[in-house]
Design a protein around this motif. Structure first.
Motif, PDB file in Angstrom:
ATOM      1  N   ARG A  11       9.993  13.038  -1.198  1.00 23.12           N
ATOM      2  CA  ARG A  11       8.988  14.036  -1.583  1.00 23.12           C
ATOM      3  C   ARG A  11       8.014  13.560  -2.680  1.00 23.12           C
ATOM      4  NH1 ARG A  11      11.035  19.287  -3.292  1.00 23.12           N
ATOM      5  NH2 ARG A  11      12.820  18.249  -4.253  1.00 23.12           N
ATOM      6  N   HIS A  12       7.955  12.263  -2.890  1.00 24.90           N
ATOM      7  CA  HIS A  12       7.059  11.695  -3.903  1.00 24.90           C
ATOM      8  C   HIS A  12       7.340  12.253  -5.301  1.00 24.90           C
ATOM      9  CE1 HIS A  12       3.117  10.110  -5.490  1.00 24.90           C
ATOM     10  NE2 HIS A  12       3.605   9.100  -4.812  1.00 24.90           N
ATOM     11  N   ILE A  13       8.614  12.089  -5.683  1.00 18.51           N
ATOM     12  CA  ILE A  13       9.061  12.550  -7.003  1.00 18.51           C
ATOM     13  C   ILE A  13       9.499  11.317  -7.794  1.00 18.51           C
ATOM     14  CG2 ILE A  13      10.840  13.889  -8.186  1.00 18.51           C
ATOM     15  CD1 ILE A  13      10.892  15.690  -5.655  1.00 18.51           C
ATOM     16  N   SER A  62      -1.983  -0.884  -3.986  1.00 20.76           N
ATOM     17  CA  SER A  62      -3.120   0.018  -3.811  1.00 20.76           C
ATOM     18  C   SER A  62      -2.652   1.178  -2.950  1.00 20.76           C
ATOM     19  CB  SER A  62      -4.309  -0.700  -3.157  1.00 20.76           C
ATOM     20  OG  SER A  62      -4.942  -1.544  -4.102  1.00 20.76           O
ATOM     21  N   HIS A  63      -3.578   2.049  -2.557  1.00 20.13           N
ATOM     22  CA  HIS A  63      -3.206   3.252  -1.797  1.00 20.13           C
ATOM     23  C   HIS A  63      -3.910   3.318  -0.454  1.00 20.13           C
ATOM     24  CE1 HIS A  63      -1.738   4.125  -5.768  1.00 20.13           C
ATOM     25  NE2 HIS A  63      -0.944   5.030  -5.224  1.00 20.13           N
ATOM     26  N   ILE A  64      -3.197   3.859   0.532  1.00 18.92           N
ATOM     27  CA  ILE A  64      -3.765   3.983   1.877  1.00 18.92           C
ATOM     28  C   ILE A  64      -3.788   5.460   2.306  1.00 18.92           C
ATOM     29  CG2 ILE A  64      -1.533   3.619   3.084  1.00 18.92           C
ATOM     30  CD1 ILE A  64      -3.183   1.897   5.141  1.00 18.92           C
ATOM     31  N   GLY A  88       9.303   4.038  -6.301  1.00 22.78           N
ATOM     32  CA  GLY A  88       9.245   5.450  -6.673  1.00 22.78           C
ATOM     33  C   GLY A  88       7.824   5.903  -6.935  1.00 22.78           C
ATOM     34  N   ALA A  89       7.576   7.190  -6.804  1.00 21.92           N
ATOM     35  CA  ALA A  89       6.292   7.780  -7.168  1.00 21.92           C
ATOM     36  C   ALA A  89       5.960   7.397  -8.604  1.00 21.92           C
ATOM     37  CB  ALA A  89       6.364   9.298  -7.039  1.00 21.92           C
ATOM     38  N   THR A  90       4.730   7.033  -8.865  1.00 19.24           N
ATOM     39  CA  THR A  90       4.171   6.564 -10.151  1.00 19.24           C
ATOM     40  C   THR A  90       4.622   5.136 -10.516  1.00 19.24           C
ATOM     41  OG1 THR A  90       5.858   7.281 -11.790  1.00 19.24           O
ATOM     42  CG2 THR A  90       4.223   8.938 -11.080  1.00 19.24           C
ATOM     43  N   ASN A 106      10.367   2.380   1.740  1.00 14.68           N
ATOM     44  CA  ASN A 106      10.727   3.705   1.223  1.00 14.68           C
ATOM     45  C   ASN A 106       9.971   4.068  -0.071  1.00 14.68           C
ATOM     46  OD1 ASN A 106      12.057   6.005   0.405  1.00 14.68           O
ATOM     47  ND2 ASN A 106      14.105   5.082   0.372  1.00 14.68           N
ATOM     48  N   HIS A 107       9.132   5.100   0.005  1.00 18.31           N
ATOM     49  CA  HIS A 107       8.420   5.611  -1.182  1.00 18.31           C
ATOM     50  C   HIS A 107       8.967   6.985  -1.594  1.00 18.31           C
ATOM     51  CE1 HIS A 107       5.312   5.544  -4.153  1.00 18.31           C
ATOM     52  NE2 HIS A 107       4.427   6.270  -3.534  1.00 18.31           N
ATOM     53  N   GLY A 108      10.180   7.297  -1.059  1.00 15.54           N
ATOM     54  CA  GLY A 108      10.849   8.557  -1.431  1.00 15.54           C
ATOM     55  C   GLY A 108      10.609   9.670  -0.430  1.00 15.54           C
ATOM     56  N   LEU A 137       0.853  -1.193   0.000  1.00 14.09           N
ATOM     57  CA  LEU A 137       0.000   0.000   0.000  1.00 14.09           C
ATOM     58  C   LEU A 137       0.884   1.236   0.000  1.00 14.09           C
ATOM     59  CD1 LEU A 137      -2.535  -1.212   2.708  1.00 14.09           C
ATOM     60  CD2 LEU A 137      -3.017  -0.924   0.255  1.00 14.09           C
ATOM     61  N   ASP A 138       0.618   2.143  -0.916  1.00 12.78           N
ATOM     62  CA  ASP A 138       1.415   3.365  -0.979  1.00 12.78           C
ATOM     63  C   ASP A 138       0.766   4.474  -0.159  1.00 12.78           C
ATOM     64  OD1 ASP A 138       2.940   1.874  -2.651  1.00 12.78           O
ATOM     65  OD2 ASP A 138       2.652   3.133  -4.434  1.00 12.78           O
ATOM     66  N   ALA A 139       1.624   5.163   0.608  1.00 12.71           N
ATOM     67  CA  ALA A 139       1.212   6.364   1.341  1.00 12.71           C
ATOM     68  C   ALA A 139       2.001   7.512   0.738  1.00 12.71           C
ATOM     69  CB  ALA A 139       1.495   6.205   2.826  1.00 12.71           C
ATOM     70  N   CYS A 140       1.472   8.077  -0.351  1.00 13.54           N
ATOM     71  CA  CYS A 140       2.201   9.034  -1.185  1.00 13.54           C
ATOM     72  C   CYS A 140       2.316  10.390  -0.482  1.00 13.54           C
ATOM     73  CB  CYS A 140       1.463   9.201  -2.511  1.00 13.54           C
ATOM     74  SG  CYS A 140       1.045   7.636  -3.302  1.00 13.54           S
ATOM     75  N   ASP A 141       1.153  10.994  -0.258  1.00 15.17           N
ATOM     76  CA  ASP A 141       1.063  12.238   0.508  1.00 15.17           C
ATOM     77  C   ASP A 141      -0.354  12.257   1.057  1.00 15.17           C
ATOM     78  OD1 ASP A 141      -0.427  12.741  -1.737  1.00 15.17           O
ATOM     79  OD2 ASP A 141       1.005  14.163  -2.583  1.00 15.17           O
TER      80      ASP A 141
HETATM   81 ZN   LIG Z   1       2.852   7.178  -4.522  1.00 15.49          ZN
END
Ligand SMILES: [Zn+2]
Length: 246
Positions: A103-105, A203-205, A150-152, A99-101, A47-51
């Motif tokens: 700043r989500h870049i 998926s996203h959380i 990475g983001a995307t 680690n998803h980065g 699960l991604d926690a982007c922002d």
């Molecule tokens: Zn993301």
């Protein structure tokens, strides 16, 4: 006629020039885990926690149903979601934070846009994104991350090589559960419930207002009812393409 031909040729040539100026073709790596030796099978939920915020529908369902998950967090999400991080840290048996980065870049080392998001744009900026994400996790007292996404989830091949050199495996996926959290609840539930032995779901959380989150919960409960075992990336032998894990 000849003039027209020459004109068309010039257009074709300039198209080729435009394409080659667009740097490396991006890749969206896949990831599978080793299938179970017996039984219904095992699946890795990522699960991604982007922002943004925390989808507590998903977080509560994971805790209540004891479903382990690998959460890819960014530095910006960690800063704004202390309460959710506390819950995750209180259940180390369920949650692995990766680690998803910072700043989500997107980890793409040439300047371009991916789904409307500006890429890191240079090797140095890719390194900064990966290292700042790991540093943000270290500040929360979490174990050092071993996986990066990475983001995307798209990369330039040269960025993949760089990230691997830093010691991270890169987490692709095999099932796009929620379509960037933009799908409806029904379709999201259908996609997740269709996961097979060895699949890695993304998926996203971080989108508590989106309908997709409800579908994530429904899909996971359907898999659990079937007897599927959920594993985290650290507990599974994951194999990705494009040199992301080997
Ligand atoms: Zn993301």
């Amino acid at each position: 006629m000849r003039l027209l031909q020459r004109h068309l040729c010039t257009i074709a040539m300039s198209l080729v020039a435009v394409c080659s100026a667009h740097a490396a073709t991006l890749v969206e790596p896949t990831l599978h885990i080793k299938p179970a030796a017996s039984g219904v099978g095992r699946v890795a939920l990522t699960l991604d926690a982007c922002d943004g915020q925390t989808d507590t529908r998903i977080l509560s369902a994971l805790v209540e149903n004891k479903i382990p998950a690998t959460i890819f967090v960014t530095g910006i999400w960690l800063k704004r979601n202390a309460a959710a991080v506390e819950i995750m840290r209180a259940h180390p048996d369920l949650f692995e934070l990766e680690n998803h980065g910072g700043r989500h870049i997107p980890a793409v080392d040439s300047p371009q846009k991916i789904y409307g998001i500006k890429s890191a744009g240079s090797p140095d900026a890719v390194l900064a994104e990966v290292e700042s994400g790991a540093a943000a996790l270290a500040r929360t007292g979490e174990p050092a991350p071993k996986w990066f996404r990475g983001a995307t989830a798209e990369y330039s091949p040269s960025a993949i090589a760089m990230i691997r050199k830093l010691g991270f495996k890169i987490a692709g996926f095999s099932i796009n559960g929620d379509g960037g959290s933009l799908l409806g609840a029904k379709e999201t539930a259908r996609r997740i419930a269709a996961a097979k032995d060895g699949d890695v779901i993304i998926s996203h959380i971080n989108q508590p207002t989106h309908a997709a989150g409800e579908g994530v919960v429904q899909g996971l409960l359907a898999l659990k009812a079937k007897g599927v075992t959920f594993v985290r990336l650290d507990d599974a032998d994951g194999t990705g393409n494009h040199g992301t894990t080997d």
